[in-house]
Design a protein around this motif. Structure first.
Motif, short mmCIF file in Angstrom:
data_model
loop_
_atom_site.label_atom_id
_atom_site.label_comp_id
_atom_site.label_asym_id
_atom_site.label_seq_id
_atom_site.Cartn_x
_atom_site.Cartn_y
_atom_site.Cartn_z
N ASP A 142 46.36 41.05 44.03
CA ASP A 142 47.18 41.87 43.14
C ASP A 142 46.37 43.02 42.57
O ASP A 142 45.18 42.88 42.29
N ALA A 143 47.03 44.16 42.40
CA ALA A 143 46.38 45.34 41.83
C ALA A 143 46.25 45.25 40.31
O ALA A 143 45.52 46.02 39.71
N GLY A 144 46.97 44.33 39.69
CA GLY A 144 46.82 44.13 38.26
C GLY A 144 47.65 45.04 37.39
O GLY A 144 47.35 45.22 36.21
N PHE A 145 48.72 45.63 37.92
CA PHE A 145 49.54 46.54 37.13
C PHE A 145 50.51 45.80 36.21
O PHE A 145 51.04 46.39 35.28
N THR A 146 50.80 44.52 36.47
CA THR A 146 51.82 43.84 35.68
C THR A 146 51.32 42.52 35.10
O THR A 146 50.65 42.51 34.09
#
Length: 164
Positions: A142-146
């Motif tokens: 995950d890119a960690g935006f949410t």
């Protein structure tokens, strides 16, 4: 309805509809896409039983709580990464078999021992090529935006073993 004008494919079955768009960079998302949110996902958890043979298994990380919408997005990423990898490696037989079963997948929360076995921890879990060669597994990070921290492995996509 606005995303139906963008390149992609829509599949409808049993009263549900899903649209897959052509992958691209997050920073370059059209406004119609950047404003989307998964909706209608207030569903009760079920016990689907074992994953059927012959279809990719999408294993959710048992240690990472996610909303249904987040899990759905991560599973979608897993299918796209797996398809791209099959295409890139020239595994046309596995792609054809997957297409023949309408690209079905089995989504399950991994039992901790299955997750440990497939992910491999620090021994080879961070080496995508080794994971693919050893177990035909690809990881979704995950890119960690949410909802989760950047770099968290949310899903492991495990493809059936192709022909030798």
């Amino acid at each position: 309805h606005a995303v139906h004008q963008l390149p992609g494919r829509t599949v409808a079955r049993d009263g549900a509809e899903v649209r897959a768009l052509v992958p691209g960079r997050v920073a370059a998302l059209p406004r119609e896409v950047s404003r989307l949110q998964v909706a209608g996902t207030d569903v009760a958890a079920d016990e689907p039983g074992p994953a059927p043979d012959g279809v990719p298994a999408l294993w959710l990380n048992p240690a990472v709580p996610m909303t249904v919408g987040k899990a759905a997005a991560q599973v979608g990423h897993g299918t796209m990464i797996a398809a791209a990898l099959l295409h890139a490696t020239g595994d046309d037989a596995t792609l054809a078999a997957w297409a023949a079963c309408d690209y079905r997948v089995a989504v399950r929360t991994a039992p901790p021992e299955v997750w440990r076995d497939l992910h491999g921890g620090t021994t080879w879990g961070d080496d995508p090529l080794h994971a693919w060669r050893r177990r035909r597994v690809v990881a979704v990070r995950d890119a960690g935006f949410t909802e989760v921290a950047p770099g968290t492995v949310t899903v492991l996509a495990q493809l059936p073993v192709g022909p030798d």
